[in-house]
Motif scaffolding. Sequence first.
Motif, PDB file in Angstrom:
ATOM      1  N   PHE A 148      29.425  33.655  55.938  1.00  0.00           N
ATOM      2  CA  PHE A 148      30.237  34.527  55.092  1.00  0.00           C
ATOM      3  C   PHE A 148      31.297  33.764  54.306  1.00  0.00           C
ATOM      4  N   TYR A 149      31.567  32.543  54.705  1.00  0.00           N
ATOM      5  CA  TYR A 149      32.558  31.730  53.998  1.00  0.00           C
ATOM      6  C   TYR A 149      31.922  30.479  53.409  1.00  0.00           C
ATOM      7  N   LYS A 150      30.611  30.509  53.287  1.00  0.00           N
ATOM      8  CA  LYS A 150      29.872  29.392  52.708  1.00  0.00           C
ATOM      9  C   LYS A 150      29.805  29.573  51.190  1.00  0.00           C
ATOM     10  N   PRO A 151      30.167  28.554  50.420  1.00  0.00           N
ATOM     11  CA  PRO A 151      30.126  28.678  48.951  1.00  0.00           C
ATOM     12  C   PRO A 151      28.701  28.611  48.416  1.00  0.00           C
ATOM     13  N   LEU A 152      28.110  29.764  48.155  1.00  0.00           N
ATOM     14  CA  LEU A 152      26.727  29.811  47.687  1.00  0.00           C
ATOM     15  C   LEU A 152      26.602  29.383  46.230  1.00  0.00           C
ATOM     16  N   TRP A 153      27.704  29.432  45.491  1.00  0.00           N
ATOM     17  CA  TRP A 153      27.710  28.969  44.106  1.00  0.00           C
ATOM     18  C   TRP A 153      29.090  28.386  43.801  1.00  0.00           C
ATOM     19  N   GLU A 154      29.168  27.611  42.745  1.00  0.00           N
ATOM     20  CA  GLU A 154      30.428  26.993  42.345  1.00  0.00           C
ATOM     21  C   GLU A 154      31.396  28.047  41.820  1.00  0.00           C
ATOM     22  N   VAL A 155      32.682  27.770  41.945  1.00  0.00           N
ATOM     23  CA  VAL A 155      33.659  28.702  41.380  1.00  0.00           C
ATOM     24  C   VAL A 155      33.587  28.614  39.858  1.00  0.00           C
ATOM     25  N   SER A 157      34.942  28.903  35.822  1.00  0.00           N
ATOM     26  CA  SER A 157      36.159  28.484  35.126  1.00  0.00           C
ATOM     27  C   SER A 157      37.081  29.689  35.017  1.00  0.00           C
ATOM     28  N   LEU A 158      38.335  29.426  34.756  1.00  0.00           N
ATOM     29  CA  LEU A 158      39.289  30.520  34.591  1.00  0.00           C
ATOM     30  C   LEU A 158      38.903  31.401  33.409  1.00  0.00           C
ATOM     31  N   ASP A 159      38.469  30.793  32.317  1.00  0.00           N
ATOM     32  CA  ASP A 159      38.050  31.574  31.145  1.00  0.00           C
ATOM     33  C   ASP A 159      36.891  32.509  31.481  1.00  0.00           C
ATOM     34  N   GLU A 160      35.926  32.002  32.257  1.00  0.00           N
ATOM     35  CA  GLU A 160      34.777  32.837  32.630  1.00  0.00           C
ATOM     36  C   GLU A 160      35.205  33.963  33.562  1.00  0.00           C
ATOM     37  N   PHE A 161      36.094  33.663  34.480  1.00  0.00           N
ATOM     38  CA  PHE A 161      36.620  34.685  35.387  1.00  0.00           C
ATOM     39  C   PHE A 161      37.285  35.807  34.582  1.00  0.00           C
ATOM     40  N   LEU A 162      38.131  35.420  33.628  1.00  0.00           N
ATOM     41  CA  LEU A 162      38.840  36.413  32.822  1.00  0.00           C
ATOM     42  C   LEU A 162      37.886  37.190  31.924  1.00  0.00           C
ATOM     43  N   GLN A 163      36.861  36.516  31.431  1.00  0.00           N
ATOM     44  CA  GLN A 163      35.869  37.181  30.595  1.00  0.00           C
ATOM     45  C   GLN A 163      35.126  38.253  31.387  1.00  0.00           C
ATOM     46  N   LEU A 164      34.725  37.912  32.619  1.00  0.00           N
ATOM     47  CA  LEU A 164      34.064  38.888  33.479  1.00  0.00           C
ATOM     48  C   LEU A 164      34.981  40.062  33.787  1.00  0.00           C
ATOM     49  N   ALA A 165      36.233  39.757  34.076  1.00  0.00           N
ATOM     50  CA  ALA A 165      37.183  40.796  34.472  1.00  0.00           C
ATOM     51  C   ALA A 165      37.411  41.821  33.373  1.00  0.00           C
ATOM     52  N   LYS A 166      37.237  41.414  32.121  1.00  0.00           N
ATOM     53  CA  LYS A 166      37.393  42.370  31.018  1.00  0.00           C
ATOM     54  C   LYS A 166      36.383  43.498  31.124  1.00  0.00           C
ATOM     55  N   GLU A 167      35.176  43.160  31.595  1.00  0.00           N
ATOM     56  CA  GLU A 167      34.123  44.169  31.689  1.00  0.00           C
ATOM     57  C   GLU A 167      34.034  44.788  33.073  1.00  0.00           C
ATOM     58  N   TYR A 170      35.183  44.003  39.460  1.00  0.00           N
ATOM     59  CA  TYR A 170      34.371  43.810  40.671  1.00  0.00           C
ATOM     60  C   TYR A 170      33.621  42.487  40.566  1.00  0.00           C
ATOM     61  N   ALA A 171      32.963  42.240  39.424  1.00  0.00           N
ATOM     62  CA  ALA A 171      32.195  41.006  39.248  1.00  0.00           C
ATOM     63  C   ALA A 171      33.079  39.779  39.347  1.00  0.00           C
ATOM     64  N   ALA A 172      34.248  39.842  38.715  1.00  0.00           N
ATOM     65  CA  ALA A 172      35.164  38.703  38.757  1.00  0.00           C
ATOM     66  C   ALA A 172      35.586  38.412  40.186  1.00  0.00           C
ATOM     67  N   TRP A 173      35.878  39.463  40.955  1.00  0.00           N
ATOM     68  CA  TRP A 173      36.298  39.284  42.350  1.00  0.00           C
ATOM     69  C   TRP A 173      35.190  38.599  43.158  1.00  0.00           C
ATOM     70  N   VAL A 174      33.950  39.066  43.006  1.00  0.00           N
ATOM     71  CA  VAL A 174      32.835  38.492  43.770  1.00  0.00           C
ATOM     72  C   VAL A 174      32.546  37.064  43.328  1.00  0.00           C
ATOM     73  N   MET A 175      32.609  36.790  42.045  1.00  0.00           N
ATOM     74  CA  MET A 175      32.312  35.441  41.565  1.00  0.00           C
ATOM     75  C   MET A 175      33.250  34.416  42.175  1.00  0.00           C
ATOM     76  N   ALA A 239      44.498  31.004  43.418  1.00  0.00           N
ATOM     77  CA  ALA A 239      43.087  30.688  43.236  1.00  0.00           C
ATOM     78  C   ALA A 239      42.963  29.441  42.370  1.00  0.00           C
ATOM     79  N   THR A 240      42.062  28.555  42.774  1.00  0.00           N
ATOM     80  CA  THR A 240      41.803  27.345  42.001  1.00  0.00           C
ATOM     81  C   THR A 240      40.401  27.430  41.418  1.00  0.00           C
ATOM     82  N   PHE A 241      40.317  27.377  40.108  1.00  0.00           N
ATOM     83  CA  PHE A 241      39.046  27.520  39.408  1.00  0.00           C
ATOM     84  C   PHE A 241      38.482  26.145  39.047  1.00  0.00           C
ATOM     85  N   ALA A 242      37.342  26.160  38.372  1.00  0.00           N
ATOM     86  CA  ALA A 242      36.727  24.911  37.936  1.00  0.00           C
ATOM     87  C   ALA A 242      37.735  24.113  37.105  1.00  0.00           C
ATOM     88  N   ASN A 243      37.615  22.788  37.186  1.00  0.00           N
ATOM     89  CA  ASN A 243      38.518  21.878  36.463  1.00  0.00           C
ATOM     90  C   ASN A 243      39.952  21.958  36.952  1.00  0.00           C
TER      91      ASN A 243
END
Length: 306
Positions: A148-155, A157-167, A170-175, A239-243
């Motif tokens: 449950f705490y295994k990183p199945l995918w990379e975190v 970027s902050l821009d991508e997180f914010l882009q998802l959150a606009k729509e 829920y998706a941004a939180w899971v990503m 939270a620490t994002f890519a880069n």
Amino acid sequence: MKFDNKTPLDIILKSIFEPYKKNVADVETISKAMIKKGLISKEEDIINDHIAFRTLGVPNLGIASLEKIFLAHGYQKMEAYYFEEKKLDAYWYAPPRPEYPRIFISELRVSELSSTSQSIIKKYTEHITDDPVDSINLENPTETGQFFYKPLWEVPSLDEFLQLAKETEYAAWVMYNRYYLNHYTISVHALPEPYNTLTTFNNFLEDTGIVLNTAGGKIKISKDGLLKQSSSVAKMVHATFANGEQMKIAGSYVEFAERLPLPEFQNLEKSVLKRQHFREGFESANADKIFESTYNEQVQKVVNCS
């Protein structure tokens, strides 16, 4: 919330809960306040109504993957729920024994998102070509709990997180959080009077300094009136994002549920009421608003109170 370590399921649930408890300050704040008030003598006295997970509806992930863990340990798949506006599906799972919590797993219908959001999610998940749960030894509770705490995918970027959150927040939180425990739930109806009602318990929580989710009202009530739910608002966490980019985002939260006896059992003395006498399952309208405990509109209330 009592883990006896007598069964593999005990070990799995403990390994899921402990990191969550460590990182969600409201868990300990509420427990200590309940002890001080005399509602419980120790944290282990709290009855956990259910725990919840969020997933992505993409190949090899989602409900069909994560549920395998709980089905393998005796849980039974129950009713389905559909959330049109939030583009979510969900199921709840009944435990093998009454002392274990119910499970609630939701899944984002990724195919209904914009092409931009879909491409971001695909970028991070398309390398998952096999169901990751299939690689776990489900008879090994330590390995299963760690999943449950295994990183199945990379975190992202902050821009991508914010882009998802606009729509879809829920998706941004899971990503960012992956399968991190979204919340656990205190069974309010199991507490001593008068704190066995959400109305009184919510007042106690707010006196303790807990900020409640007001989406749909502080108390969300099922159509039959037999399931009442409230939740705290997720606090912001680093939270620490890519880069190496950093920003505070919504973490996890705590839920509170009051289940009332079914009509045929409402005249029974409280002392003889058992789990099977109370309203079971969930309510889509309630859950729809509980999801928003990690949404910016609610989370900003905590920021403004700080």
